[in-house]
Structures are given as structure tokens and as C-alpha cells.
Design an enzyme around this catalytic site. Structure first.
Site, PDB file in Angstrom:
ATOM      1  N   ARG A  77       0.543  -1.182  -0.242  1.00  0.00           N
ATOM      2  CA  ARG A  77       0.166  -0.047  -0.191  1.00  0.00           C
ATOM      3  C   ARG A  77       0.795   1.400  -0.023  1.00  0.00           C
ATOM      4  O   ARG A  77       0.423   2.340  -0.705  1.00  0.00           O
ATOM      5  CB  ARG A  77      -0.844   0.085   1.184  1.00  0.00           C
ATOM      6  CG  ARG A  77      -2.008   1.256   1.202  1.00  0.00           C
ATOM      7  CD  ARG A  77      -2.668   1.367   2.310  1.00  0.00           C
ATOM      8  NE  ARG A  77      -1.922   1.780   3.402  1.00  0.00           N
ATOM      9  CZ  ARG A  77      -1.576   1.146   4.727  1.00  0.00           C
ATOM     10  NH1 ARG A  77      -2.051  -0.271   4.896  1.00  0.00           N
ATOM     11  NH2 ARG A  77      -0.754   1.572   5.564  1.00  0.00           N
ATOM     12  N   TYR A 129     -15.957  18.049 -15.229  1.00  0.00           N
ATOM     13  CA  TYR A 129     -16.217  16.617 -15.512  1.00  0.00           C
ATOM     14  C   TYR A 129     -17.107  16.237 -14.390  1.00  0.00           C
ATOM     15  O   TYR A 129     -17.284  16.716 -13.194  1.00  0.00           O
ATOM     16  CB  TYR A 129     -14.959  15.579 -15.112  1.00  0.00           C
ATOM     17  CG  TYR A 129     -15.240  14.368 -15.013  1.00  0.00           C
ATOM     18  CD1 TYR A 129     -16.144  13.446 -15.760  1.00  0.00           C
ATOM     19  CD2 TYR A 129     -14.992  13.472 -13.904  1.00  0.00           C
ATOM     20  CE1 TYR A 129     -16.353  12.153 -15.396  1.00  0.00           C
ATOM     21  CE2 TYR A 129     -15.180  12.188 -13.487  1.00  0.00           C
ATOM     22  CZ  TYR A 129     -15.973  11.680 -14.574  1.00  0.00           C
ATOM     23  OH  TYR A 129     -16.358  10.201 -14.239  1.00  0.00           O
ATOM     24  N   ASP A 209      -6.583  19.264 -14.782  1.00  0.00           N
ATOM     25  CA  ASP A 209      -7.064  17.879 -15.179  1.00  0.00           C
ATOM     26  C   ASP A 209      -6.846  17.930 -16.865  1.00  0.00           C
ATOM     27  O   ASP A 209      -7.434  18.747 -17.421  1.00  0.00           O
ATOM     28  CB  ASP A 209      -8.427  17.559 -15.145  1.00  0.00           C
ATOM     29  CG  ASP A 209      -8.903  16.044 -15.462  1.00  0.00           C
ATOM     30  OD1 ASP A 209      -8.175  15.616 -16.238  1.00  0.00           O
ATOM     31  OD2 ASP A 209      -9.936  15.809 -14.896  1.00  0.00           O
ATOM     32  N   LYS A 234      -7.984   6.527 -19.143  1.00  0.00           N
ATOM     33  CA  LYS A 234      -8.295   6.988 -20.562  1.00  0.00           C
ATOM     34  C   LYS A 234      -7.017   6.724 -21.420  1.00  0.00           C
ATOM     35  O   LYS A 234      -6.502   5.917 -21.708  1.00  0.00           O
ATOM     36  CB  LYS A 234      -8.815   8.478 -20.489  1.00  0.00           C
ATOM     37  CG  LYS A 234      -9.953   8.743 -19.485  1.00  0.00           C
ATOM     38  CD  LYS A 234     -11.109   7.711 -19.303  1.00  0.00           C
ATOM     39  CE  LYS A 234     -12.335   8.203 -18.597  1.00  0.00           C
ATOM     40  NZ  LYS A 234     -12.095   8.405 -17.295  1.00  0.00           N
TER      41      LYS A 234
END
Length: 437
Positions: A77, A129, A209, A234
Site C-alpha cells: 500500500r 467533469y 485535469d 483513458k
């Protein structure tokens, strides 16, 4: 954390054409081009096996030679070899000191906001978004008492500056920009926003972004951004088989905050997802060139179709921010011609000549495509088509959607890597089937 090797140091686009082609082996600091770094940074041959491609490290924990004495990794982690490889590679492509991988783009947003004190203020671009809008307005507003003002950041520089000065408050901690915006593909002048914000709120961080363009077409850190975020799902991964996000920055302070929260919150990507994303990153330049050329062809076709009222593609001279697109695009992807259309990413949106309140015409088009797949998301090798008002942006209020022009006649397409003739024929057939031709 294993320190990043210096073999593939970042170089500026301006230096790219003049930098000597040194081997790097002699001095350890040779500067290489975009694709070379995409292929080699994070994929250095394994010291133990000499494997050219990194192995997938599924171990959750790592042997310590003594209490607190571990060789770069302690617990997955906190850090994992595959995530580390991907983070270094992405940071290199963005020209950043630090890269951090997360389990999704939404996890990036949540972690950045978790670094803010309660009752902080955010200034966000209004056309953001839908998932970011949802987190700002329905999660952070409740859990952290964070206030957000959505501001129009496009248009004339003087008007943008005035709106930003009116919106920024003493408690403003972040200015959040998305460019191109989703789904209307409006452009925001990153350098202008950075200069204005730093003049009135020097401690506020500018977050950009850059998912729609990827590091191939745009590097916001060079334009004044403090943090750049991506939905790795993406274009960067590019194969629609990984959900993942990332943030990059040159700020040691922000990197330390985000890495602490990355470990503490634990919204980290798996080793396999990190391995897949690094694999996808290697072909980013080739894919984005092809996405851009095909998107330009689709946009050009749509612009002359009688069923289409407006095409939104910044690479077309008809786009309101075409001049800004030319200024803001990276030098590696810049057009050679001084004027005319050029490839600027793989996303195209368009408005049908139909009633914006009537969803039926768009639905008829969408149900009659065969190469374009009706689905959310974007940036994969396959072409996708969607109706933002009822899909990706359904979480945005109807009133705000109307203000932004995200109504039922707006269709968004992610242009993939299929043969362009097949894509255009598919759209043409869909228009005819919907009686719009």
C-alpha cells in the site's frame, strides 16, 4: 522508496531538436525524447534476472534485513515496484519531479481535497467533469465543509481575470481547471489563469485535469500549473482495461502531502493495473498521433453534414479557442502549418440540428452505430459514442447543464484507431437510420 534513476532526465521541447544524441551510459544524465522515455523510464532491465520487461510484483510485504531496514519497499500500500515504475515514467513525460498513482481518477480528486483544511474554498472551471462536480458538491461540501464556486474561465483575458478576481477568497486553496473541458471541449488558458491566481492568491494551487490530451499534446506544469491530474483509465493506459488515476507535481510540499494521504487513505492501484498502465504508456505517442488524425477527419466530416449544427473540436479553425489551441499545444504535437486545421486530441463533440430538450434524435443516432460503441469513458483503441446529458453528466443539475450547453442534442465521441473510412461510414449510416441525413 527507490530513488528515480537519472538516465532519462526530462528535456524541454525546445531543447529536443538540438540536444546531442548521447548514450547516457557515460554521464548518466543524457536527455531523451518523449517516446524513448515512455519506453525506458520505469522499465530498466531487472538487476537480478536482466528481464527487459518488469515482472509483476504481487507481494504485499517485503523482507527486512533488520527492524526498519528494508530495500526500498516495505508494504505494497505504501509503495510497490510496479506502481513506482509507472509513477516515474509518467512524471518523466510530464516533466515533473513527482508522480503518484491512485486507484481511479476520482480517488485523485478525493485525495487532493483531503489535503485541504475544513471550510476551504475552491474555484473551479464551470464546465467540469461530472464526477468532479459530484465530488465537489455532494461529498467534499458535506464531509469537509468545502465551498466551491464554478467560474467561466474561457473567453477574453480581461474578462477571465475579472471573474477570477471576483471569485477568489482569502480561504481559496485550489483553483481547478479542466482543459479541454468535458464534454464541450472549451479551452482554458492555463498560463493566464496561473498568472492571475499567483498574483492574488500566491499560496493557492492550480490543479489542471489534462486527461483529454495526455502528456503528448499538453504539459500544464510548463504553463504554470502546480498539480496535473489524469484519469489513467483513458488515453494513458489506452486499452479500456484499467481503472486508475495519477497526479504529478514539481512541488515537494504537495508531493509529501499527497504521498502521505496516498498511503493513509489507501486508494492505490494494484500491481497488475500499474503494470498494464506502464505497458500502455509505452505506445502513447503513436496512439495519440493516430487518435488525433482520425478525430480531425471525423470533425471535418461532421462540420459539413446537414444534420449537424455545430462541431466542437479545437483543431478546427471554426472553434472559438483555435488560436489558444495552437499556443497551448506541446511543441512536439504542434502543427507545421501556420494556419488551418490540425490534430488536437481524439475527442469530438457535436450538436445535432434538433431540439435541445428532445432526447429522441440523439438516441436514434446512438442506437444505430455499429463501429462506434455506445458506452461511457474514452481514450481506448475502440471508438465510443455517448449522450452526456443522460450519461457522463447526468449528475450535473439540469439547470447547470443548460447553462453549459450540455443538452440532449450534444453527442460526444471518442475517436479510436479503427480505419477512418469505417468510422465515417458508420456515422453516416447512423444519421440515415435516424432520418437525419
Amino acid at each position: 522508496m527507490v530513488p528515480a534513476p537519472t538516465l532519462f532526465d526530462e528535456r524541454t521541447d525546445a531543447a529536443a531538436s538540438t540536444a546531442p544524441a548521447t548514450s547516457g551510459a557515460a554521464n548518466g544524465t543524457a536527455a531523451y525524447g518523449f517516446s524513448t522515455r515512455a519506453i525506458h523510464v520505469g522499465s530498466e532491465p531487472d538487476a537480478g534476472t536482466s528481464a527487459v520487461i518488469p515482472a509483476i510484483s504481487l507481494s504485499t510485504t517485503y523482507k527486512q534485513d533488520g527492524v526498519g531496514n528494508f530495500k526500498g519497499f516495505e508494504y505494497s500500500r505504501s509503495a510497490n515496484p510496479n506502481r513506482d515504475s509507472f509513477e516515474r515514467a509518467l512524471a518523466s513525460l510530464e516533466g515533473a519531479k513527482h508522480g503518484l498513482g491512485f486507484s481511479s481518477g476520482s480517488a485523485v480528486t478525493a485525495t487532493i481535497l483531503a489535503a485541504l483544511p475544513p471550510a476551504s474554498h475552491i474555484v473551479s472551471v464551470n464546465d467540469v467533469y461530472g464526477g468532479t462536480y459530484r465530488y465537489f458538491t455532494k461529498v467534499a461540501s458535506t464531509t469537509q465543509n468545502i465551498n466551491v464556486d464554478f467560474v467561466e474561465m474561457g473567453g477574453e483575458a480581461a474578462a477571465v481575470e475579472e471573474r477570477l478576481r471576483d471569485a477568489v477568497k482569502p480561504e481559496t486553496k485550489i483553483v481547478w481547471v479542466e482543459t479541454p473541458t468535458n464534454p464541450t471541449l472549451r479551452l482554458i488558458d492555463i498560463n493566464l489563469v496561473a498568472r492571475v491566481i499567483k498574483s492574488i492568491a500566491p499560496s493557492a494551487a492550480l490543479v489542471v485535469d489534462s486527461t483529454f490530451l495526455s502528456p503528448w499534446y499538453q504539459n500544464p506544469l510548463t504553463l504554470g500549473a502546480d498539480i496535473v491530474v489524469h484519469s489513467i483509465t483513458k488515453y494513458i493506459n489506452g486499452h479500456s482495461d484499467v481503472v486508475m488515476g495519477a497526479a504529478v507535481t514539481n512541488s515537494d510540499e504537495w508531493a509529501n502531502k499527497l504521498r502521505f494521504l496516498q498511503n493513509s487513505i489507501g486508494a492505490v492501484p494494484s500491481a497488475f493495473d500499474s503494470w498494464l498502465a506502464l505497458r500502455g504508456l509505452k505506445t502513447l505517442a503513436l496512439r495519440l498521433k493516430a487518435h488525433g488524425q482520425s478525430a480531425l477527419a471525423v470533425a471535418t466530416y461532421l462540420s459539413s453534414h446537414p444534420a449537424v449544427d455545430e462541431v466542437l473540436y479545437p483543431g478546427l479553425p471554426s472553434h472559438a479557442s483555435h488560436a489558444l489551441a495552437r499556443r497551448q499545444v506541446s511543441k512536439r504535437a504542434a502543427p507545421k502549418e501556420a494556419s488551418g486545421p490540425f490534430a488536437y486530441g481524439g475527442m469530438v463533440s457535436f450538436r445535432l440540428k434538433s431540439d435541445p430538450k428532445d432526447e429522441r434524435p440523439a438516441k436514434e443516432v446512438l442506437k444505430n452505430t455499429h463501429v462506434f460503441t455506445l458506452a461511457e469513458s474514452l481514450g481506448g483503441v475502440e471508438s465510443l459514442i455517448e449522450l452526456p446529458s443522460l450519461m457522463t453528466h447526468a449528475s450535473v443539475s439540469p439547470e447547470d447543464r443548460e447553462k453549459l450547453g450540455v443538452e440532449h442534442n450534444l453527442i460526444r465521441v471518442s475517436v479510436g484507431l479503427e480505419d477512418i473510412d469505417d468510422l465515417i461510414a458508420d456515422l453516416d449510416g447512423a444519421f440515415k437510420a435516424a432520418n437525419l441525413a
